[in-house]
Design a protein around this motif. Sequence first.
Motif, PDB file in Angstrom:
ATOM      1  N   ASP A  44       0.830  -1.087  -0.124  1.00  0.00           N
ATOM      2  CA  ASP A  44       0.057   0.057  -0.106  1.00  0.00           C
ATOM      3  C   ASP A  44       0.778   1.331   0.008  1.00  0.00           C
ATOM      4  OD1 ASP A  44      -2.322  -1.655   0.009  1.00  0.00           O
ATOM      5  OD2 ASP A  44      -2.708  -1.318   2.151  1.00  0.00           O
ATOM      6  N   ASP A  45       2.181   1.199   0.600  1.00  0.00           N
ATOM      7  CA  ASP A  45       2.782   2.530   0.759  1.00  0.00           C
ATOM      8  C   ASP A  45       3.334   2.569  -0.377  1.00  0.00           C
ATOM      9  OD1 ASP A  45       2.177   2.583   3.420  1.00  0.00           O
ATOM     10  OD2 ASP A  45       4.153   1.673   4.183  1.00  0.00           O
ATOM     11  N   LEU A  46       3.967   1.374  -1.244  1.00  0.00           N
ATOM     12  CA  LEU A  46       4.445   1.781  -2.472  1.00  0.00           C
ATOM     13  C   LEU A  46       3.748   2.343  -3.633  1.00  0.00           C
ATOM     14  CD1 LEU A  46       6.074  -1.953  -3.237  1.00  0.00           C
ATOM     15  CD2 LEU A  46       7.353   0.281  -2.668  1.00  0.00           C
ATOM     16  N   LEU A  47       2.352   1.849  -3.398  1.00  0.00           N
ATOM     17  CA  LEU A  47       1.286   2.461  -4.485  1.00  0.00           C
ATOM     18  C   LEU A  47       0.977   3.868  -4.040  1.00  0.00           C
ATOM     19  CD1 LEU A  47      -1.242  -0.342  -4.593  1.00  0.00           C
ATOM     20  CD2 LEU A  47       0.502   0.112  -6.478  1.00  0.00           C
ATOM     21  N   ALA A  48       0.888   4.203  -2.978  1.00  0.00           N
ATOM     22  CA  ALA A  48       0.701   5.640  -2.386  1.00  0.00           C
ATOM     23  C   ALA A  48       1.784   6.571  -2.896  1.00  0.00           C
ATOM     24  CB  ALA A  48       0.746   5.853  -0.929  1.00  0.00           C
ATOM     25  N   ALA A  49       3.023   6.147  -2.705  1.00  0.00           N
ATOM     26  CA  ALA A  49       4.159   7.000  -3.373  1.00  0.00           C
ATOM     27  C   ALA A  49       4.274   6.708  -4.871  1.00  0.00           C
ATOM     28  CB  ALA A  49       5.558   6.390  -2.736  1.00  0.00           C
ATOM     29  N   ARG A 101       1.404  -2.955 -11.380  1.00  0.00           N
ATOM     30  CA  ARG A 101       0.648  -1.839 -10.579  1.00  0.00           C
ATOM     31  C   ARG A 101       1.059  -0.584 -10.657  1.00  0.00           C
ATOM     32  NH1 ARG A 101      -0.801  -6.748  -7.435  1.00  0.00           N
ATOM     33  NH2 ARG A 101       0.990  -6.505  -6.168  1.00  0.00           N
ATOM     34  N   LEU A 102       2.357  -0.224 -10.261  1.00  0.00           N
ATOM     35  CA  LEU A 102       3.191   0.634 -10.429  1.00  0.00           C
ATOM     36  C   LEU A 102       3.027   1.386 -12.041  1.00  0.00           C
ATOM     37  CD1 LEU A 102       6.365   0.411  -8.191  1.00  0.00           C
ATOM     38  CD2 LEU A 102       3.988   1.189  -7.337  1.00  0.00           C
ATOM     39  N   LEU A 103       3.080   0.486 -12.839  1.00  0.00           N
ATOM     40  CA  LEU A 103       3.294   1.140 -14.308  1.00  0.00           C
ATOM     41  C   LEU A 103       1.638   1.702 -14.550  1.00  0.00           C
ATOM     42  CD1 LEU A 103       3.977   2.049 -16.899  1.00  0.00           C
ATOM     43  CD2 LEU A 103       3.982  -0.472 -17.683  1.00  0.00           C
ATOM     44  N   ALA A 104       0.850   0.792 -13.968  1.00  0.00           N
ATOM     45  CA  ALA A 104      -0.749   1.165 -14.467  1.00  0.00           C
ATOM     46  C   ALA A 104      -1.123   2.611 -13.508  1.00  0.00           C
ATOM     47  CB  ALA A 104      -1.567  -0.100 -13.837  1.00  0.00           C
ATOM     48  N   LYS A 105      -0.519   2.627 -12.308  1.00  0.00           N
ATOM     49  CA  LYS A 105      -1.019   4.100 -11.799  1.00  0.00           C
ATOM     50  C   LYS A 105      -0.272   5.081 -12.557  1.00  0.00           C
ATOM     51  CE  LYS A 105      -0.682   6.501  -7.386  1.00  0.00           C
ATOM     52  NZ  LYS A 105      -0.181   6.816  -6.094  1.00  0.00           N
ATOM     53  N   TYR A 106       1.003   5.001 -12.996  1.00  0.00           N
ATOM     54  CA  TYR A 106       1.698   6.125 -13.969  1.00  0.00           C
ATOM     55  C   TYR A 106       0.789   6.414 -14.939  1.00  0.00           C
ATOM     56  CZ  TYR A 106       5.763   8.575 -15.913  1.00  0.00           C
ATOM     57  OH  TYR A 106       6.502   9.522 -16.295  1.00  0.00           O
ATOM     58  N   GLY A 109      -3.498   6.484 -13.242  1.00  0.00           N
ATOM     59  CA  GLY A 109      -3.733   7.295 -12.135  1.00  0.00           C
ATOM     60  C   GLY A 109      -4.176   6.282 -10.909  1.00  0.00           C
ATOM     61  N   LYS A 110      -4.561   5.043 -11.168  1.00  0.00           N
ATOM     62  CA  LYS A 110      -4.812   3.968 -10.287  1.00  0.00           C
ATOM     63  C   LYS A 110      -4.176   2.835 -10.849  1.00  0.00           C
ATOM     64  CE  LYS A 110      -9.409   5.833  -9.641  1.00  0.00           C
ATOM     65  NZ  LYS A 110     -10.937   5.695  -9.813  1.00  0.00           N
ATOM     66  N   PRO A 111      -3.917   1.793  -9.664  1.00  0.00           N
ATOM     67  CA  PRO A 111      -3.114   0.573 -10.048  1.00  0.00           C
ATOM     68  C   PRO A 111      -3.907  -0.427 -10.458  1.00  0.00           C
ATOM     69  CG  PRO A 111      -3.641   0.735  -7.689  1.00  0.00           C
ATOM     70  CD  PRO A 111      -4.026   1.934  -8.365  1.00  0.00           C
ATOM     71  N   ASN A 112      -5.023  -0.280 -11.504  1.00  0.00           N
ATOM     72  CA  ASN A 112      -5.855  -1.305 -12.037  1.00  0.00           C
ATOM     73  C   ASN A 112      -4.940  -2.109 -13.160  1.00  0.00           C
ATOM     74  OD1 ASN A 112      -7.651   0.298 -10.351  1.00  0.00           O
ATOM     75  ND2 ASN A 112      -8.822   1.253 -12.063  1.00  0.00           N
ATOM     76  N   VAL A 113      -4.972  -3.229 -12.845  1.00  0.00           N
ATOM     77  CA  VAL A 113      -4.241  -4.198 -13.557  1.00  0.00           C
ATOM     78  C   VAL A 113      -5.105  -5.523 -13.896  1.00  0.00           C
ATOM     79  CG1 VAL A 113      -2.277  -5.857 -13.975  1.00  0.00           C
ATOM     80  CG2 VAL A 113      -2.064  -3.200 -13.046  1.00  0.00           C
ATOM     81  N   ASP A 270      11.228   5.995 -19.369  1.00  0.00           N
ATOM     82  CA  ASP A 270      11.242   7.334 -18.482  1.00  0.00           C
ATOM     83  C   ASP A 270      10.672   6.945 -17.161  1.00  0.00           C
ATOM     84  OD1 ASP A 270      12.364   8.564 -20.561  1.00  0.00           O
ATOM     85  OD2 ASP A 270      10.695   9.536 -21.180  1.00  0.00           O
ATOM     86  N   TRP A 271       9.743   6.024 -17.189  1.00  0.00           N
ATOM     87  CA  TRP A 271       8.864   5.550 -15.893  1.00  0.00           C
ATOM     88  C   TRP A 271       9.973   4.746 -14.964  1.00  0.00           C
ATOM     89  CZ3 TRP A 271       7.557   0.278 -15.176  1.00  0.00           C
ATOM     90  CH2 TRP A 271       6.989  -0.032 -13.766  1.00  0.00           C
ATOM     91  N   LEU A 272      10.696   3.844 -15.786  1.00  0.00           N
ATOM     92  CA  LEU A 272      11.544   2.918 -15.035  1.00  0.00           C
ATOM     93  C   LEU A 272      12.716   3.961 -14.251  1.00  0.00           C
ATOM     94  CD1 LEU A 272      12.164   0.021 -17.210  1.00  0.00           C
ATOM     95  CD2 LEU A 272      11.226  -0.241 -15.225  1.00  0.00           C
ATOM     96  N   LYS A 273      13.219   4.913 -14.986  1.00  0.00           N
ATOM     97  CA  LYS A 273      14.247   5.656 -14.653  1.00  0.00           C
ATOM     98  C   LYS A 273      13.738   6.544 -13.230  1.00  0.00           C
ATOM     99  CE  LYS A 273      16.442   6.231 -19.173  1.00  0.00           C
ATOM    100  NZ  LYS A 273      16.643   7.322 -20.268  1.00  0.00           N
ATOM    101  N   GLN A 274      12.317   6.965 -13.449  1.00  0.00           N
ATOM    102  CA  GLN A 274      11.713   7.647 -12.196  1.00  0.00           C
ATOM    103  C   GLN A 274      11.860   6.742 -10.993  1.00  0.00           C
ATOM    104  OE1 GLN A 274       8.308  10.072 -12.408  1.00  0.00           O
ATOM    105  NE2 GLN A 274       8.512  10.189 -14.814  1.00  0.00           N
ATOM    106  N   ILE A 275      11.283   5.531 -10.986  1.00  0.00           N
ATOM    107  CA  ILE A 275      11.182   4.639  -9.702  1.00  0.00           C
ATOM    108  C   ILE A 275      12.447   4.290  -9.429  1.00  0.00           C
ATOM    109  CG2 ILE A 275       8.965   4.036 -10.449  1.00  0.00           C
ATOM    110  CD1 ILE A 275       9.959   1.321 -11.284  1.00  0.00           C
ATOM    111  N   GLN A 276      13.509   4.051 -10.262  1.00  0.00           N
ATOM    112  CA  GLN A 276      14.846   3.770  -9.817  1.00  0.00           C
ATOM    113  C   GLN A 276      15.350   4.829  -8.890  1.00  0.00           C
ATOM    114  OE1 GLN A 276      16.976   2.813 -13.414  1.00  0.00           O
ATOM    115  NE2 GLN A 276      16.344   0.782 -13.751  1.00  0.00           N
TER     116      GLN A 276
END
Length: 310
Positions: A44-49, A101-106, A109-113, A270-276
């Motif tokens: 939950d913390d991962l998704l919130a951040a 889930r993180l990519l879906a949120k990106y 806006g929601k982790p819908n997978v 670009d998303w991968l670079k952000q989460i890294q």
Amino acid sequence: MVRTSARTRRTAATAIAALSLAGLAACSGGGDAAVPGADKGKQDDLLAAAPVASSLPAGSTMEKIKQRGQLVVGGSLDAPLLSQQNPATKQVEGLDADFGRLLAKYIIGKPNVKIVNSASETREALLSNGTVDVVLQTYSINPERAKQVAFAGPYYTSGLVIATKKEETGIKVPADLKGKTVIAGANTPAIPAIKKAAPDAKIITFGSDPECVQALKQGRGQAYVQDEAVLLATAKQDPSVRIQGRPFTSDPYGIGLKHGDAQMKQFVNDWLKQIQASGLWAKVWKNSIGTVAEGAAPQPPAIGSAPGSE
């Protein structure tokens, strides 16, 4: 196997060293050892951040996914530590599942997978015919596959190891596969690796990791060659299966995308670079593979560093 850059090899060595220690420890103990599950609070913390893209190009694949409201992922429901459905919560847990889930949120806006359970021999078709948007399934990058699909990443690096029954004493290193019947996943890098190490080995293939493990336990082959990241949980949970030695290859995992969609590939990279950079990548590792592998999270591989991901 795939040639990697010096930076990728250093990244792989760090990750593999951590995983190897855990794998060897898992194989040396007796009795059933439960593999720690993902921490729901940490998920939950991962998704919130997790970040959300500020804008999406008009008419892009990403905009279409957002309009649909769901990211469709080709993946697994039975790969411990990577993408496995928890029978109690029905939640799919693991490294690949969390990245999905993180990519879906990106994008949305929601982790819908939605996970489409795919086999190693069907992934290219699922991407090309549009059944799935991405594949997150320990999808090793190589130039041959890159002729059919595009790869974002690599996002993780693992390596092939040899698994046997616990009582096996004659197979320790790849050269020991000579003349043996060896199990491998269909359409995986294990097949050319076995042929290179032991050209006269007889290779039999199955469509999923559980099928391969079952075949090994039934004695249909004397060894099973697979990514260590896949086999760690199996060896920990099942004392009849032993990982023999250390990884003998370096295999970069990529996010499979439809061939020719350069815009989507750049977006995912670009998303991968952000989460890294934000530390989210390390937290995903710690809440999945890191529940078995000791020590700090390894450095993630450099984006575009594997041949086939450029």
